[in-house]
Enzyme design. Structure first.
Site, PDB file in Angstrom:
ATOM      1  N   ARG A  75       0.260  10.373   0.714  1.00  0.00           N
ATOM      2  CA  ARG A  75       1.110  11.267   1.817  1.00  0.00           C
ATOM      3  C   ARG A  75       1.961  12.166   1.104  1.00  0.00           C
ATOM      4  O   ARG A  75       2.250  12.903   2.033  1.00  0.00           O
ATOM      5  CB  ARG A  75       1.357  10.619   3.606  1.00  0.00           C
ATOM      6  CG  ARG A  75       0.419   9.794   4.100  1.00  0.00           C
ATOM      7  CD  ARG A  75       0.511   8.915   5.431  1.00  0.00           C
ATOM      8  NE  ARG A  75      -1.014   8.153   5.630  1.00  0.00           N
ATOM      9  CZ  ARG A  75      -0.348   6.968   6.510  1.00  0.00           C
ATOM     10  NH1 ARG A  75       0.484   7.304   7.493  1.00  0.00           N
ATOM     11  NH2 ARG A  75      -1.476   6.488   7.162  1.00  0.00           N
ATOM     12  N   THR A  84      -4.551   5.548   2.305  1.00  0.00           N
ATOM     13  CA  THR A  84      -4.638   6.831   2.786  1.00  0.00           C
ATOM     14  C   THR A  84      -5.794   7.489   1.628  1.00  0.00           C
ATOM     15  O   THR A  84      -5.587   9.370   1.700  1.00  0.00           O
ATOM     16  CB  THR A  84      -3.756   8.057   3.159  1.00  0.00           C
ATOM     17  OG1 THR A  84      -2.659   7.161   3.342  1.00  0.00           O
ATOM     18  CG2 THR A  84      -3.757   9.211   4.392  1.00  0.00           C
ATOM     19  N   LYS A 135     -10.258  -1.569   6.634  1.00  0.00           N
ATOM     20  CA  LYS A 135      -9.527  -1.886   7.519  1.00  0.00           C
ATOM     21  C   LYS A 135      -9.605  -1.499   9.339  1.00  0.00           C
ATOM     22  O   LYS A 135     -10.349  -0.493   9.106  1.00  0.00           O
ATOM     23  CB  LYS A 135      -8.457  -0.671   6.815  1.00  0.00           C
ATOM     24  CG  LYS A 135      -8.008   0.288   7.667  1.00  0.00           C
ATOM     25  CD  LYS A 135      -6.551   1.534   7.105  1.00  0.00           C
ATOM     26  CE  LYS A 135      -6.070   2.334   7.246  1.00  0.00           C
ATOM     27  NZ  LYS A 135      -4.205   2.384   6.832  1.00  0.00           N
ATOM     28  N   GLU A 172       1.041  -1.303   0.331  1.00  0.00           N
ATOM     29  CA  GLU A 172      -0.059  -0.353  -0.072  1.00  0.00           C
ATOM     30  C   GLU A 172       1.552   1.064  -0.038  1.00  0.00           C
ATOM     31  O   GLU A 172       1.846   1.185   0.568  1.00  0.00           O
ATOM     32  CB  GLU A 172      -1.009  -0.159   1.311  1.00  0.00           C
ATOM     33  CG  GLU A 172      -1.653   1.111   1.260  1.00  0.00           C
ATOM     34  CD  GLU A 172      -2.668   0.869   2.743  1.00  0.00           C
ATOM     35  OE1 GLU A 172      -2.879   0.281   4.013  1.00  0.00           O
ATOM     36  OE2 GLU A 172      -2.302   2.670   3.460  1.00  0.00           O
TER      37      GLU A 172
HETATM   38  C1  3PG Z   1      -1.268   3.017   8.104  1.00  0.00           C
HETATM   39  O1  3PG Z   1      -2.188   4.261   7.731  1.00  0.00           O
HETATM   40  O2  3PG Z   1      -2.205   1.664   7.891  1.00  0.00           O
HETATM   41  C2  3PG Z   1      -0.780   3.415   8.526  1.00  0.00           C
HETATM   42  O3  3PG Z   1      -0.760   4.763   9.427  1.00  0.00           O
HETATM   43  C3  3PG Z   1       0.340   2.383   9.502  1.00  0.00           C
HETATM   44  O4  3PG Z   1       0.682   2.146  10.786  1.00  0.00           O
HETATM   45  P1  3PG Z   1       1.822   2.351  11.362  1.00  0.00           P
HETATM   46  O5  3PG Z   1       2.810   3.348  10.630  1.00  0.00           O
HETATM   47  O6  3PG Z   1       1.976   2.748  12.924  1.00  0.00           O
HETATM   48  O7  3PG Z   1       2.525   0.730  11.395  1.00  0.00           O
END
Ligand code: 3PG
Length: 218
Positions: free
Chosen positions: A52, A76, A136, A48
């Site tokens: 960002r 995102t 999710k 993924e």
């Molecule tokens: C996401 O968007 O799923 C998270 O930012 C991932 O989370 P993590 O950086 O705590 O693994």
């Protein structure tokens, strides 16, 4: 879980093979190709790339081209425009941290899988009402980790959850063994700092190690 629609077939096959989806934030699109190759070499089947950073769409296209066996998705995704841009860049699935009626509406008409983010029972019910059954769970660890997800999933046996947010190598298996959890995501496989340092073999090793850690008998 009830039978998913056909859009999910390739995605489900990928995460069945390798249930960790690295969540990637890429500063420079030129890093996407070597990163994708390293993750594929480490056994990862789906990644993924979060929207960002300004070059994220370019990174999605570059990763997909560099590692054709990898399913490259967008993360995102917050609105219809972003979903459309990700689709145009070649994203094969998309994930959002939350859900709005407008985003769910846009995603319903998309030919690829979409996983809306949920954090509560009401949000699960709102997503289900719109026809989304793969969700999710975000942010998983701050919301209470596997204990919270187990309790949230209990009333929704038809839902498949993909927890992300605060998951580590050592906690991943605790999520994956829950009923209803079919994959999980996280940035620990390829933290921004290692991407920035272009530490491709270290990232390949983290991928291999992360997948290996899930095989520990429960
Ligand atoms: C996401 O968007 O799923 C998270 O930012 C991932 O989370 P993590 O950086 O705590 O693994």
């Amino acid at each position: 879980m009830t039978e998913p629609d056909a859009r999910f077939q390739a995605f489900l096959e990928a995460v069945r093979r390798a249930p960790i989806i690295p969540v990637l934030t890429i500063e420079r699109p030129a890093q996407a190709a070597p990163l994708a190759r390293a993750l594929a070499a480490g056994g990862i089947a789906a990644i993924e790339i979060t929207l960002r950073r300004p070059g994220a769409l370019e990174a999605i296209a570059a990763a997909a081209e560099a590692a054709p066996d990898l399913l490259v998705g967008a993360g995102t995704v917050r609105d219809r425009d972003q979903l459309e841009s990700a689709a145009a860049a070649g994203a094969r699935f998309a994930v959002s941290p939350g859900a709005t009626p407008a985003l769910l509406d846009a995603a319903r008409g998309w030919a690829q899988p979409f996983l809306p983010g949920v954090a509560s029972a009401s949000e699960v019910m709102a997503a289900l009402a719109q026809g989304f059954r793969r969700l999710k769970f975000f942010p998983a660890a701050p919301l209470g980790g596997p204990t919270a997800l187990k309790a949230l999933a209990a009333p929704f046996p038809e839902v498949g959850f993909c927890p992300t947010g605060g998951i580590t190598r050592d906690t991943a298996a605790d999520y994956l063994r829950l009923d209803g959890v079919f994959c999980l995501g996280g940035s620990w496989i390829a933290p921004e700092k290692l991407i920035e340092a272009e530490a491709w073999s270290e990232i390949e090793g983290l991928a291999r190690d992360g997948l290996e850690a899930l095989k520990v008998p429960s």
